[in-house]
Motif scaffolding. Structure first.
Motif, PDB file in Angstrom:
ATOM      1  N   SER B  41       0.845  -1.199   0.000  1.00 54.80           N
ATOM      2  CA  SER B  41       0.000   0.000   0.000  1.00 54.80           C
ATOM      3  C   SER B  41       0.879   1.247   0.000  1.00 54.80           C
ATOM      4  N   LEU B  42       2.135   1.048  -0.368  1.00 58.16           N
ATOM      5  CA  LEU B  42       3.097   2.158  -0.281  1.00 58.16           C
ATOM      6  C   LEU B  42       3.036   3.069  -1.498  1.00 58.16           C
ATOM      7  N   TRP B  75      27.454  -7.020  -7.654  1.00 51.67           N
ATOM      8  CA  TRP B  75      27.866  -8.267  -6.979  1.00 51.67           C
ATOM      9  C   TRP B  75      26.731  -9.276  -6.879  1.00 51.67           C
ATOM     10  N   TYR B 106      22.137  -0.695  -5.106  1.00 52.88           N
ATOM     11  CA  TYR B 106      21.918  -1.073  -3.702  1.00 52.88           C
ATOM     12  C   TYR B 106      23.222  -1.597  -3.103  1.00 52.88           C
ATOM     13  N   HIS B 107      23.744  -0.899  -2.114  1.00 50.76           N
ATOM     14  CA  HIS B 107      24.965  -1.325  -1.409  1.00 50.76           C
ATOM     15  C   HIS B 107      26.081  -1.737  -2.376  1.00 50.76           C
ATOM     16  N   GLY B 131      22.389   5.845   1.314  1.00 47.00           N
ATOM     17  CA  GLY B 131      21.792   5.399   2.585  1.00 47.00           C
ATOM     18  C   GLY B 131      20.615   4.463   2.380  1.00 47.00           C
ATOM     19  N   SER B 132      20.431   4.000   1.139  1.00 47.58           N
ATOM     20  CA  SER B 132      19.292   3.120   0.798  1.00 47.58           C
ATOM     21  C   SER B 132      17.969   3.724   1.243  1.00 47.58           C
ATOM     22  N   ALA B 135      15.144   2.558  -0.865  1.00 44.00           N
ATOM     23  CA  ALA B 135      14.907   1.125  -0.637  1.00 44.00           C
ATOM     24  C   ALA B 135      14.113   0.915   0.656  1.00 44.00           C
ATOM     25  N   VAL B 136      14.548   1.555   1.721  1.00 43.66           N
ATOM     26  CA  VAL B 136      13.857   1.366   3.012  1.00 43.66           C
ATOM     27  C   VAL B 136      12.442   1.949   2.956  1.00 43.66           C
ATOM     28  N   ALA B 137      12.305   3.095   2.298  1.00 46.49           N
ATOM     29  CA  ALA B 137      10.978   3.727   2.209  1.00 46.49           C
ATOM     30  C   ALA B 137       9.998   2.845   1.438  1.00 46.49           C
ATOM     31  N   GLY B 139      10.217  -0.568   1.503  1.00 52.43           N
ATOM     32  CA  GLY B 139      10.150  -1.891   2.130  1.00 52.43           C
ATOM     33  C   GLY B 139      11.008  -2.943   1.441  1.00 52.43           C
ATOM     34  N   VAL B 140      12.085  -2.494   0.803  1.00 51.96           N
ATOM     35  CA  VAL B 140      12.976  -3.445   0.116  1.00 51.96           C
ATOM     36  C   VAL B 140      13.814  -4.174   1.164  1.00 51.96           C
ATOM     37  N   VAL B 141      13.939  -5.497   1.033  1.00 54.85           N
ATOM     38  CA  VAL B 141      14.712  -6.273   2.015  1.00 54.85           C
ATOM     39  C   VAL B 141      16.007  -6.836   1.428  1.00 54.85           C
TER      40      VAL B 141
END
Lengths: 134, 180
Positions: B41-42, B75, B106-107, B131-132, B135-137, B139-141
């Protein structure tokens, strides 16, 4: 003081020490790093089973710690930050309840323990009342 | 009579066990498909990212367009696995003005990612996610993860693991058919 009274007093003292320890561990951190760490302990890393965001070495946990810090620095409350993460990673991301009432109940435990200990100690030290003769 | 009772008791005892096993079975994925599609729902966060060619992209300014965000790193082997599918998505939608595709690193070292994007070459733009935060906003894991965002900024599709064109193309089409 009778031997029984001494034992009661020692038990009461131990209870006070325990209550103080609990209070010390529950004391809110004041600086940003401390508050970040405290909140990270209350969130579950989404890729590491039951490990908290504070304890996980995973990349996502590191990202989450940065996000916690940034949001606390912006002035968001811990509950707001938890809700933000729950929306993104699911409600089970939260390791501790967000319910304010239960939070207050937990904070009251040390005070209740001190009150009980004080009552026990007062009773142990108070001069025994003369028993009324039948 | 005793046998009947015993059988009834046994049956009554087995019902919850069977129900529990059915629930456990429903929660586990079957088949060889490695990807999982998560309901969400983001909304696309209003974060500005910088592309490797120096162009700044305010994600909030992409409203009105369908956005395909792919989180990846050099990687990450599964990211290379899904590259043909992303190329197919680009082939189908890359020339449209109302579709934006963006790879978010990502990283990974941006320099390494830029070199890879140049040498591969990746036809879609690639940007850093410091700072990702994006990604965090969202919900990326982990990576790869690919999200399709509708014109109104709502995330309508979230693929965890290597994306396939079979999955992404219909999701993008549905997003394009939505309100503009």
């Amino acid at each position: 003081v009778t031997p029984r009274g001494a034992i009661t007093l020692a038990a009461a003292l131990m209870l006070v020490v325990f209550a103080l320890l609990v209070a010390a561990t529950r004391a809110p951190a004041v600086d940003l790093d401390g508050r970040t760490l405290a909140l990270a302990r209350e969130l579950r890393c989404p890729v590491c089973g039951g490990t908290s965001v504070a304890d996980s070495p995973s990349m996502v946990a590191a990202d989450m710690r940065s996000a916690i810090r940034a949001q606390l620095a912006e002035g968001r409350s811990p509950d707001e930050v938890k809700a933000w993460f729950a929306e993104r990673y699911g409600e089970d991301t939260i390791l501790t309840p967000r319910n304010a009432a239960s939070g207050w109940a937990i904070r009251l435990v040390p005070f209740a323990a001190v009150a009980v200990a004080a009552t026990v100690a007062w009773r142990a030290l108070a001069p025994r009342r003369a028993r009324a003769e039948p | 009579v005793t046998d009947t009772r015993t059988l009834r008791r046994l049956g009554a005892g087995l019902v919850p066990v069977i129900l529990l096993l059915a629930l456990l079975g429903a929660g586990s994925r079957t088949g060889a498909d490695p990807q999982a599609v998560r309901a969400t729902s983001l909304r696309l966060p209003d974060i500005t990212v910088e592309r490797i060619d120096g162009v700044e992209v305010a994600l909030g300014s992409l409203a009105g367009q369908v956005v395909v965000l792919n989180f990846w790193a050099t990687w990450c082997d599964p990211c290379r696995e899904e590259e043909p599918a992303l190329r197919e998505v680009w082939r189908r939608f890359g020339d449209r003005d109302d579709v934006v595709m963006l790879g978010l690193v990502y990283h990974d070292s941006l320099e390494t990612a830029a070199r890879y994007a140049r040498e591969a070459p990746l036809p879609w733009p690639v940007a850093a996610d410091p700072g990702s935060s994006t990604a965090v906003a969202l919900g990326v894991v982990g990576i790869p993860e690919t999200l399709v965002v509708a014109r109104d900024g709502q995330v309508v599709h979230h693929v965890i693991g290597p994306a396939t064109e079979r999955d992404l193309v219909p999701a993008i089409r549905r997003a394009l058919e939505g309100p503009s």
